[in-house]
Design a protein around this motif. Sequence first.
Motif, mmCIF file in Angstrom:
data_model
loop_
_atom_site.group_PDB
_atom_site.id
_atom_site.type_symbol
_atom_site.label_atom_id
_atom_site.label_comp_id
_atom_site.label_asym_id
_atom_site.label_seq_id
_atom_site.Cartn_x
_atom_site.Cartn_y
_atom_site.Cartn_z
ATOM 1 N N SER A 90 49.947 37.289 41.520
ATOM 2 C CA SER A 90 48.551 36.841 41.306
ATOM 3 C C SER A 90 47.531 37.148 42.422
ATOM 4 N N LYS A 92 45.906 35.070 43.816
ATOM 5 C CA LYS A 92 46.122 34.161 45.166
ATOM 6 C C LYS A 92 47.123 34.707 46.220
ATOM 7 N N ILE A 96 43.515 35.896 47.784
ATOM 8 C CA ILE A 96 42.706 34.745 48.248
ATOM 9 C C ILE A 96 43.400 33.866 49.593
ATOM 10 N N THR A 127 34.156 39.284 43.001
ATOM 11 C CA THR A 127 34.342 38.406 41.887
ATOM 12 C C THR A 127 35.074 36.993 42.363
ATOM 13 N N LEU A 128 36.033 37.350 43.359
ATOM 14 C CA LEU A 128 36.850 35.895 43.823
ATOM 15 C C LEU A 128 36.060 35.208 44.888
ATOM 16 N N PRO A 130 33.621 33.152 45.029
ATOM 17 C CA PRO A 130 33.220 31.658 44.659
ATOM 18 C C PRO A 130 34.544 30.960 44.717
ATOM 19 N N ARG A 131 35.583 31.651 44.199
ATOM 20 C CA ARG A 131 37.174 30.936 44.139
ATOM 21 C C ARG A 131 37.612 30.694 45.428
ATOM 22 N N ILE A 132 37.554 31.811 46.449
ATOM 23 C CA ILE A 132 37.946 31.878 47.776
ATOM 24 C C ILE A 132 37.047 30.394 48.725
ATOM 25 N N ASP A 133 35.696 30.424 48.455
ATOM 26 C CA ASP A 133 34.967 29.562 48.961
ATOM 27 C C ASP A 133 35.434 27.942 48.652
ATOM 28 N N ALA A 134 35.622 27.948 47.239
ATOM 29 C CA ALA A 134 36.075 26.624 46.727
ATOM 30 C C ALA A 134 37.346 26.336 47.129
ATOM 31 N N GLU A 135 38.415 27.259 47.286
ATOM 32 C CA GLU A 135 39.835 26.832 47.911
ATOM 33 C C GLU A 135 39.947 26.508 49.131
#
Length: 136
Positions: A90, A92, A96, A127-128, A130-135
């Motif tokens: 994935s 991740k 990530i 694209t990822l 925001p997810r990298i920042d959130a996680e």
Amino acid sequence: MIEQIAVVANAAYPLEGILTLPGSHTEKFPAVVFVHGSGALDKDETVGANKLFRDLADGLAIQGIASLRYDKRTFAHGKQMVQELGGKLSVKEEIIEDAIAAVEMLKKDPRMETNRIFIIGHSLGGTLAPRIDAEG
């Protein structure tokens, strides 16, 4: 100035990287982490004769901004990952975890402004972001 580093989010998959620092600067640096697009890409995100991340790192250093770029996990360990994970890879594992580890490295570096560390993502990496920042 460049420093050879290793990004290690998973001990089984260490990644070669380069920390590019501005030449002469007495204050702490703002910094960026480059996050790859899709595909198995090296630390410079080489496509043909183009080395996107290297060129951006050089330009940012002239502006007083440090940067960290590293080989994508599927570039450095693709065959091993396919054997271990099969088709269950994935974003991740592919992107990530390593991006978060790279940001954490910069946060621990006393030369960096810890409140001014940013992500520059290309294509899938953008694209990822925001997810990298959130996680992370």
